[in-house]
Design an enzyme around this catalytic site. Structure first.
Site, short mmCIF file in Angstrom:
data_model
loop_
_atom_site.label_atom_id
_atom_site.label_comp_id
_atom_site.label_asym_id
_atom_site.label_seq_id
_atom_site.Cartn_x
_atom_site.Cartn_y
_atom_site.Cartn_z
N ARG A 240 -34.57 -49.01 0.35
CA ARG A 240 -36.69 -49.31 1.22
C ARG A 240 -36.92 -48.09 1.69
O ARG A 240 -36.40 -47.28 2.50
CB ARG A 240 -36.38 -50.22 1.73
CG ARG A 240 -36.31 -51.68 1.32
CD ARG A 240 -38.05 -52.17 0.47
NE ARG A 240 -38.17 -53.26 0.15
CZ ARG A 240 -37.68 -53.72 -2.38
NH1 ARG A 240 -37.42 -51.72 -2.31
NH2 ARG A 240 -38.33 -54.52 -2.99
N GLU B 153 -46.29 -46.72 0.70
CA GLU B 153 -46.37 -46.53 -0.62
C GLU B 153 -47.93 -47.03 -0.78
O GLU B 153 -48.28 -48.29 -0.68
CB GLU B 153 -45.40 -47.27 -1.85
CG GLU B 153 -43.57 -46.31 -1.21
CD GLU B 153 -42.88 -47.80 -1.89
OE1 GLU B 153 -43.50 -48.16 -3.12
OE2 GLU B 153 -41.19 -46.99 -1.80
N HIS C 240 -40.66 -45.39 -7.03
CA HIS C 240 -40.73 -46.93 -7.16
C HIS C 240 -40.93 -46.91 -8.56
O HIS C 240 -41.12 -47.79 -8.78
CB HIS C 240 -41.90 -47.38 -6.07
CG HIS C 240 -40.64 -48.57 -5.11
ND1 HIS C 240 -40.86 -49.36 -4.44
CD2 HIS C 240 -39.37 -49.40 -6.26
CE1 HIS C 240 -40.31 -50.37 -4.18
NE2 HIS C 240 -39.28 -49.88 -4.95
P1 NAD Z 1 -27.28 -56.57 -1.76
O1 NAD Z 1 -28.54 -58.00 -0.94
O2 NAD Z 1 -26.83 -56.99 -3.01
O3 NAD Z 1 -26.92 -55.43 -1.12
C1 NAD Z 1 -27.61 -54.79 0.31
C2 NAD Z 1 -25.66 -54.69 0.78
O4 NAD Z 1 -26.75 -53.78 1.84
C3 NAD Z 1 -25.17 -56.12 1.20
O5 NAD Z 1 -23.88 -55.70 1.31
C4 NAD Z 1 -24.94 -55.65 2.74
O6 NAD Z 1 -23.88 -56.17 3.40
C5 NAD Z 1 -25.35 -54.27 3.38
N1 NAD Z 1 -25.49 -53.85 4.13
C6 NAD Z 1 -26.84 -55.23 5.48
N2 NAD Z 1 -26.98 -54.18 6.33
C7 NAD Z 1 -26.28 -53.49 6.54
C8 NAD Z 1 -26.27 -52.30 7.55
N3 NAD Z 1 -26.62 -51.83 8.50
N4 NAD Z 1 -25.93 -51.56 6.68
C9 NAD Z 1 -24.89 -51.24 5.46
N5 NAD Z 1 -24.91 -51.74 5.11
C10 NAD Z 1 -25.86 -53.16 5.38
O7 NAD Z 1 -28.89 -55.44 -2.35
P2 NAD Z 1 -28.76 -55.22 -3.22
O8 NAD Z 1 -29.37 -56.31 -4.79
O9 NAD Z 1 -28.06 -54.41 -4.00
O10 NAD Z 1 -29.88 -54.06 -3.23
C11 NAD Z 1 -30.01 -53.00 -2.21
C12 NAD Z 1 -31.12 -52.91 -1.62
O11 NAD Z 1 -32.02 -51.99 -2.56
C13 NAD Z 1 -32.27 -53.31 -0.98
O12 NAD Z 1 -33.40 -52.68 0.09
C14 NAD Z 1 -33.22 -53.84 -2.72
O13 NAD Z 1 -35.09 -54.09 -2.09
C15 NAD Z 1 -33.54 -51.86 -2.82
N6 NAD Z 1 -34.30 -52.16 -4.63
C16 NAD Z 1 -34.97 -50.93 -4.92
C17 NAD Z 1 -35.07 -51.67 -6.20
C18 NAD Z 1 -36.23 -49.82 -6.22
O14 NAD Z 1 -37.03 -50.05 -7.44
N7 NAD Z 1 -36.26 -48.87 -5.79
C19 NAD Z 1 -34.86 -52.43 -7.00
C20 NAD Z 1 -34.30 -52.98 -6.99
C21 NAD Z 1 -33.65 -53.41 -4.84
#
Ligand code: NAD
Length: 541
Positions: free
Chosen positions: A236, A265, A284
């Site tokens: 993000r 964005e 994105h």
């Molecule tokens: P997820 O919830 O499976 O994993 C996120 C992880 O981050 C969790 O394990 C959590 O414990 C950890 N976390 C929380 N706070 C933290 C901190 N302070 N330090 C380190 N780790 C921490 O989520 P996901 O499905 O793996 O998605 C991850 C990110 O990717 C999200 O922000 C999501 O919005 C983003 N995303 C982006 C796109 C894109 O188009 N670029 C697509 C899908 C997801």
């Protein structure tokens, strides 16, 4: 005719998800992408469920007239375009369909990493401009390098698995994972973010955006990084500080940056990253594959319908831990909790300071949140004016300063399952407490009310009477009800000190005048009538 479920899809969605909804005999779909906020607000209350992607903003104003809306599902991960607090306050569940885009986003982050280290973007731009400049674009291989994965959830782990296949050393940081290693010992977990930074050649971010992760990589934390560290962010915008990274790129602290997401964005036309020689950007695109879009659209449709049909709840972001797929024992405790809350509710006359829910029984632990929420709804319904349900009840209680504690106890001495609800009045030591159990016969039982011990099945019309513990009181109650033609079907009596509690089950509800007559009798301290649902036949199991 069976009730129809009305779904509004308010964004452009992959056809597979829309088709899935259209095929359901109990569902009516309206697909209306591109509505203005006013148009959406005018119709949103006519639908049971709403599906969105990131195109439409679901603000508190849009939700003001939410009508019968029960659920919003985001086809995708981020729910930044939904005012989750406002939805929670309205009792609307908000879900996402995160898992469906994991592989696509992980592959994209990996593609960014490869492209960054081999200058693929800039080399191609150079070629398109007529160049063939090979020396300028000499890069680094991934094999043997150390990758630091920040956030080790779905995407972080998928990226790590790919990095291992590329012979990289992988370190990860995730404060919610305690294990020293992950992925069969191939990923070493670091205890702190800054502890990981000095060891990584490349950092990749896969965290949600929140107060803890905003500006995680900033001028301050970059000081812990290796000179020339490469950075990938496909999570993000805002997780990495854009202006601090630009400065680090110019000073050489950061050797290259690949990002898919921005603080704003789209970023402005004059954003300095647009023509920076060491920055690679995609707009994105993480989840923008045909496979991910199909999968998220179908997953969103399925989870929305499952919730609206009371069949399941997955991906909820504003009611963590709540379940609808309870086993018969857990269902029995939800029912018992509601009955107990209805019994104790009328005894609470002062403001509620704190509610404590204690659950005993291993098989109840997984249902603790669910039992807690149902208890609170039944308990607070008579005390809070707003419409409350399992989604908004915690928020409603917290907003009113009501403390909540739910504990699961593991008392090996007792082999029964037990629920107790204790309500402490505002600013006083005064407590109301009720304890219920379900034994092997699967029937709910009240075993204690305010220190009075008993064994009573809570069902149907009931009257609770607190009286002085002296001869003649049972006769007095029997005579008063007899004169009013109210037949007593069952009675539990318990004594404590110089008072007693009678709990009567009655065939016909006494009118207010009869109850008042009883209250006026000498020795009668309190009288309350409660009408509970009749008890259904117990389920086995
Ligand atoms: P997820 O919830 O499976 O994993 C996120 C992880 O981050 C969790 O394990 C959590 O414990 C950890 N976390 C929380 N706070 C933290 C901190 N302070 N330090 C380190 N780790 C921490 O989520 P996901 O499905 O793996 O998605 C991850 C990110 O990717 C999200 O922000 C999501 O919005 C983003 N995303 C982006 C796109 C894109 O188009 N670029 C697509 C899908 C997801």
């Amino acid at each position: 005719m069976e009730r129809q479920i009305h779904i509004l899809a308010a964004d452009a969605l992959a056809e597979e998800g829309l088709e899935f909804i259209r095929e359901q005999p109990d569902t009516v779909l309206a697909h209306k992408p591109g509505l203005s906020a006013a148009e959406l607000s005018a119709i949103i209350g006519d639908y049971d469920g709403l599906i969105v992607r990131s195109g439409v903003q679901i603000t508190s104003e849009v939700l003001a007239s939410s009508g019968k809306l029960r659920a919003i599902v985001r086809a995708g991960v981020g729910v930044d375009n939904i005012d989750v607090d406002a939805a929670t306050a309205k009792g609307i569940v908000v879900m996402n369909s995160a898992e469906a885009s994991t592989t696509s986003t992980a592959e994209h982050a990996f593609a960014l990493m490869l492209a960054l280290t081999r200058h693929i973007g800039h080399a191609y731009v150079n070629f398109r401009g007529g160049g063939w400049d090979r020396s300028q674009f000499s890069g680094n291989q991934l094999s043997g390098k150390t990758l630091g994965v920040i956030g080790f959830g779905r995407i972080g782990q998928a990226v790590a698995a790919r990095a291992i296949a590329f012979e990289m050393n992988v370190l990860a940081y995730d404060p919610f994972i305690n294990a020293p290693t992950m992925l069969d010992g191939r990923v070493k977990m670091c205890k702190g973010f800054t502890a990981l930074l000095p060891h990584a050649d490349i950092l990749t971010f896969h965290v949600p955006l929140n107060d803890q992760t905003r500006n995680m990589l900033s001028a301050e934390t970059l000081e812990h990084c290796r000179q020339g560290v490469m950075v990938v962010n496909a999570s993000r915008g805002g997780v990495v500080n854009e202006s601090d990274l630009l400065a680090a790129l110019d000073s050489g602290v950061c050797g290259g940056l690949a990002i898919d997401v921005f603080e704003t964005e789209p970023p402005p036309a004059d954003h300095p990253m647009r023509d920076h020689p060491r920055v690679l950007v995609t707009p994105h695109l993480g989840a923008s594959t045909r496979e991910a879009q199909e999968a998220v659209s179908v997953a969103a449709a399925k989870s929305l319908l499952a919730f609206l049909r009371d069949e399941g709840l997955s991906g909820a972001v504003n009611i963590a831990g709540f379940r609808v797929d309870l086993d018969p024992i857990q269902c029995g405790f939800v029912d018992l909790a509601r009955r107990m809350a209805q019994l104790i509710g009328p005894m609470i006359t002062a403001g509620i300071g704190e509610i404590t829910i204690e659950l005993q029984g291993d098989d109840l632990t997984a249902a603790a949140t669910t039992i807690e929420r149902h208890t609170l709804v039944a308990l607070l319904s008579g005390h809070i004016e707003a419409d409350i349900n399992v989604i908004n009840v915690r928020q409603a209680a917290e907003r009113r300063g009501i403390g909540l504690r739910t504990m699961t106890l593991d008392d090996e001495k007792n082999d029964w399952r037990q629920l107790s609800i204790t309500v402490q009045s505002c600013g006083t030591e005064r407590e109301r407490r009720i304890v219920g159990r379900i034994y092997d016969d699967n029937r709910p039982r009240i075993v204690e009310i305010n220190g009075y011990h008993m064994d009573m099945i809570p069902s149907g019309a009931m009257v609770m009477i607190q009286n002085d513990d002296r001869p003649g009181m049972i006769g007095l109650v029997g005579t008063t009800f007899g004169a009013a033609n109210v037949n007593i079907a069952d009675m539990a009596i318990s004594r404590r000190g110089d008072t007693a509690l009678m709990v009567l089950k009655i065939d016909d509800e006494p009118d207010d005048a009869t109850l008042q007559l009883l209250r006026d009798q000498c020795g009668i301290l309190k009288v309350a009538k409660i009408v509970l649902a009749p008890l259904l036949e117990p389920s086995s199991g």
